[in-house]
Design an enzyme around this catalytic site. Sequence first.
Site, mmCIF file in Angstrom:
data_model
loop_
_atom_site.group_PDB
_atom_site.id
_atom_site.type_symbol
_atom_site.label_atom_id
_atom_site.label_comp_id
_atom_site.label_asym_id
_atom_site.label_seq_id
_atom_site.Cartn_x
_atom_site.Cartn_y
_atom_site.Cartn_z
ATOM 1 C CG ASP A 1 15.588 -1.349 12.798
ATOM 2 O OD1 ASP A 1 16.266 -0.755 13.663
ATOM 3 O OD2 ASP A 1 15.924 -1.390 11.603
ATOM 4 C CD GLU B 1 -2.273 1.153 2.957
ATOM 5 O OE1 GLU B 1 -2.133 0.138 3.685
ATOM 6 O OE2 GLU B 1 -2.861 2.172 3.338
ATOM 7 C CB ILE C 1 1.356 5.355 3.576
ATOM 8 C CG1 ILE C 1 0.653 4.039 3.890
ATOM 9 C CG2 ILE C 1 1.026 6.420 4.623
ATOM 10 C CD1 ILE C 1 0.931 3.472 5.265
#
Length: 318
Positions: free
Chosen positions: A223, A117, A119
């Site tokens: 992370d 997707e 963004i």
Amino acid sequence: QRRPPRFSALRFSHPPSQPLRIMADGDPIRKWILEEGGASRITRISSVGGGCINTANRYETDVGSFFVKTNRNIGPEMFEAEAAGLDAMFSTDTIRVPKPWKVGSIPRTRGSYIIMEYIEIGSSRGSQAELGRQLGEMHKTGNTDQGFGFHMDNTIGSTPQHNPWTADWVTFFRDHRLGFQLKLIKEQYGDNDLYAKGQRLLEKLPLLLQGLDNVQPCLLHGDLWSGNVVADSHGSPVILDPACYYGHSEAEFGMSWCAGFGPTFYDAYFKVMPKQPGFEQRTELYKLYHYLNHYNLFGSGYRSSCTNIIDSYLAVAC
Ligand code: ADP
């Protein structure tokens, strides 16, 4: 509530330009977008900067944009692990994460790609309080009864990160986090002194983590530093590029020395995931994993940070 439905709510941010003819027939990225991604036209492909390892592009289409990363030299394993992490976090429905759609190999090369997707990233850093609250929700919701680990190995930076399911947190953190990095330091740099000190620390680990009798495995981004935290165009937090596993929630703050989390962030986080006794005594231990990794990745500039942390814990655990 923030997340767009699969494609319908995606909108162009720029007027589509002339359709491009860049991709050859048989290109698996184009093929997926046009056959399975619901698009009938790719109108523009533009590069997205800011990555550390891969080439990133935005594919604009008549049903919205897709974010595509490619790597010419690494097979699909790295992106498969990224997709598995994104998928696990996405499934908690707590903090915005791009939905991964497809991972594959690039024919006739050793390379691979991931389609996810797109963004729209906003200009603000977003609310620290929202980030803290939503991260807490992800830790609270993302549970497993399989123990500590993940169903796939992944990488931390470019260092391998092994995630075999392990019943006990101390064993997992000792063997697959600190122990693994120490071994790598010895192999790469022949640093026997640090390795030996590290081994003494590993022996003391049960003592240093003794207050933690009932650690629950929580889904961690793994992370979490400022380069992997952005805000979308509505200002909502988005986390990217994970190295997910199920671990002790506090291990999420192992990269906090590069994250810029302030009191507002922690206050909001602890409202959802109450601070456990001894939190402050463990923070450096969890940072040590990432300092060791930085030593492995970037060299001896990180050695003294590793030594100082190990020495300070050895001093209290004698
Ligand atoms: P790398 O794997 O090379 O480190 P990143 O995952 O950091 O690459 O992505 C490169 C840049 O692309 C990031 O700086 C981020 O701002 C942007 N980005 C990452 N994921 C998306 C996404 N799903 N949609 C839009 N932009 C993204």
